[in-house]
Write an enzyme that holds these catalytic residues in place. Structure first.
Site, PDB file in Angstrom:
ATOM      1  N   HIS A  16      44.122  30.878  31.946  1.00 42.43           N
ATOM      2  CA  HIS A  16      44.556  31.421  33.249  1.00 42.43           C
ATOM      3  C   HIS A  16      44.311  32.921  33.268  1.00 42.43           C
ATOM      4  O   HIS A  16      45.154  33.706  32.827  1.00 42.43           O
ATOM      5  CB  HIS A  16      46.040  31.086  33.462  1.00 42.43           C
ATOM      6  N   HIS A  18      42.298  35.777  35.886  1.00 38.64           N
ATOM      7  CA  HIS A  18      41.491  36.148  37.053  1.00 38.64           C
ATOM      8  C   HIS A  18      40.596  37.293  36.604  1.00 38.64           C
ATOM      9  O   HIS A  18      41.114  38.362  36.242  1.00 38.64           O
ATOM     10  CB  HIS A  18      42.393  36.580  38.209  1.00 38.64           C
ATOM     11  N   HIS A 196      47.688  27.299  41.664  1.00 46.50           N
ATOM     12  CA  HIS A 196      48.893  28.058  41.368  1.00 46.50           C
ATOM     13  C   HIS A 196      50.037  27.380  42.128  1.00 46.50           C
ATOM     14  O   HIS A 196      49.901  27.110  43.329  1.00 46.50           O
ATOM     15  CB  HIS A 196      48.764  29.500  41.860  1.00 46.50           C
ATOM     16  N   GLU A 199      55.022  29.644  41.178  1.00 46.01           N
ATOM     17  CA  GLU A 199      55.091  31.020  40.657  1.00 46.01           C
ATOM     18  C   GLU A 199      56.221  31.732  41.412  1.00 46.01           C
ATOM     19  O   GLU A 199      57.178  32.202  40.815  1.00 46.01           O
ATOM     20  CB  GLU A 199      53.758  31.752  40.850  1.00 46.01           C
ATOM     21  N   ASP A 277      46.783  36.135  32.948  1.00 49.00           N
ATOM     22  CA  ASP A 277      46.736  36.241  34.405  1.00 49.00           C
ATOM     23  C   ASP A 277      45.878  37.420  34.887  1.00 49.00           C
ATOM     24  O   ASP A 277      44.713  37.220  35.227  1.00 49.00           O
ATOM     25  CB  ASP A 277      48.167  36.320  34.979  1.00 49.00           C
ATOM     26  N   ASP A 278      46.459  38.612  34.936  1.00 52.54           N
ATOM     27  CA  ASP A 278      45.754  39.819  35.404  1.00 52.54           C
ATOM     28  C   ASP A 278      46.082  40.973  34.455  1.00 52.54           C
ATOM     29  O   ASP A 278      46.827  41.899  34.821  1.00 52.54           O
ATOM     30  CB  ASP A 278      46.219  40.163  36.830  1.00 52.54           C
TER      31      ASP A 278
HETATM   32  N1  HPA Z   1      49.168  34.621  41.634  1.00 54.89           N
HETATM   33  C1  HPA Z   1      48.514  34.316  42.748  1.00 54.89           C
HETATM   34  N2  HPA Z   1      47.320  34.779  43.019  1.00 54.89           N
HETATM   35  C2  HPA Z   1      46.729  35.596  42.136  1.00 54.89           C
HETATM   36  C3  HPA Z   1      47.359  35.941  40.979  1.00 54.89           C
HETATM   37  C4  HPA Z   1      48.637  35.423  40.701  1.00 54.89           C
HETATM   38  O1  HPA Z   1      49.286  35.694  39.683  1.00 54.89           O
HETATM   39  N3  HPA Z   1      46.508  36.765  40.314  1.00 54.89           N
HETATM   40  C5  HPA Z   1      45.394  36.885  41.065  1.00 54.89           C
HETATM   41  N4  HPA Z   1      45.532  36.179  42.183  1.00 54.89           N
HETATM   42 ZN    ZN Z   2      47.051  33.604  38.396  1.00 57.37          ZN
END
Ligand code: HPA
Ligand code: ZN
Length: 339
Positions: A16, A18, A196, A199, A277-278
């Site tokens: 996971h 991006h 997703h 979250e 994630d990011d």
């Molecule tokens: N959640 C939803 N969209 C996203 C995320 C995330 O953590 N990171 C990049 N796009």
């Molecule tokens: Zn994500």
């Protein structure tokens, strides 16, 4: 051997990530400069100071702003290569990464430009760093299903370049059901499906991802725990949840790492794994994500091993590659000094 060192040496997989979320401020400034684009910040430090998020949307606003400087194949190559060389240094052996094509096509960058740049870096990493990969195309859920269909049409000539599709961006108010027909089509095309869910959204969104979109994997999934029957079902299905601890902290979806939901997931036998994630926005790549939950939850080495195994099992690597990744993990566990 300290736990930090144990985690650093552990063979890992990431499911996971991006790729646009791995855009480090220093590289962003370099690429903005070479493309003649002015960023609304004076310095790397000023940009980093803005990474003070209240929730998912406040992050997404900066995430889309950041990706605006990406224009050429070389830009996307440099972005992806920077991530992959970091992962090699962290002994990450397999990665499955998302890209958001609509974040690029909507501002006039041709569909092929990010795809070719990202793919070239992934192939180079396979050859030179031994990191295997899968690429996943993610639809932006704040856009319409019709726009998703248009993106799918652009993608189909390149179908062999990516294994599946995901669903990301602003979750609340954009439930899985909004994309039922699009996911039906993607399933018929033979793509792996993920979304997703849970979250920031409620358990109903996790249920929608499972029952309506019929996903193979759920990204995050944290709020399935709010509904014990659903959590039991996720465990019984063996559905992989790609959990992102540092992201949860930085987006205030978890306020105390000692209460992080991955503890309950492990206790319930849910197939959770650890991801970043990011990382450029949330301040931590794979090692730091493992370290964070280790520090907060006091995981045993067996639990760390379970999380690492769940990543391998939940991946879309070939059976032969999965066996190889599992053998590497087992060899490490057998050989690492106990304390
Ligand atoms: N959640 C939803 N969209 C996203 C995320 C995330 O953590 N990171 C990049 N796009
Ligand atoms: Zn994500």
């Amino acid at each position: 051997m300290t736990t930090d060192a144990y985690i650093a040496g552990l063979p890992k997989v990431e499911l996971h990530l991006h790729i646009e979320g791995s855009f480090e401020p220093a590289l962003m400034f370099d690429i903005a400069k070479r493309n003649g684009i002015a960023l609304p910040y004076d310095s790397v430090e000023a940009l980093q100071a803005a990474y003070n998020f209240q929730d998912l949307q406040s992050f997404l606003d900066l995430y889309y702003q950041g990706m605006n400087v990406l224009q050429t194949e070389q830009d996307y190559f440099d972005l992806t290569w920077a991530y992959l060389t970091k992962m090699a240094a962290e002994n990450v052996q397999h990665v499955e990464i998302f890209w958001d094509p609509q974040g690029h096509t909507d501002r006039g960058v041709a569909f092929e430009v990010p795809l070719h740049g990202i793919k070239a870096a992934l192939k180079k990493a396979e050859a030179e760093l031994g990191i295997s990969h899968q690429l996943i195309m993610s639809f932006l859920r704040h856009l319409s299903e019709e726009q998703g269909f248009a993106t799918l049409e652009q993608a189909l000539p390149h179908r062999d370049a990516f294994i599946g599709v995901g669903l990301d961006s602003s979750e609340v108010g954009n439930p899985p059901e909004k994309f039922e027909r699009l996911f039906d089509r993607c399933r018929a095309e033979g793509f792996k499906l993920m979304a997703h869910a849970g979250e920031e959204g409620p358990p109903a969104y996790v249920r929608g991802a499972i029952d309506t979109l019929k996903v193979d994997r759920i990204d995050h999934g944290n709020h399935c725990l709010d509904d014990p029957e659903l959590a039991r079902r996720v465990a019984d299905l063996g559905l992989c949840l790609t959990v992102c601890p540092q992201s949860n902290m930085r987006l205030k979806n978890c306020l105390d790492i000692r209460q992080h939901p991955i503890r309950a997931m492990l206790d319930l036998g849910i197939a959770a794994c650890v991801n970043s994630d990011d990382p450029a926005y949330f301040g931590g790549y794979m090692n730091q994500n493992y370290q964070l939950i280790q520090d907060g939850l006091g995981l045993s080495r067996a639990e760390i091993g379970t999380l690492a195994r769940n990543g391998i099992t939940g991946s879309f690597a070939s059976p032969a590659r999965k066996a190889e990744l599992m053998a590497n993990l087992e060899a490490y566990e057998a050989e690492a000094p106990k304390a």
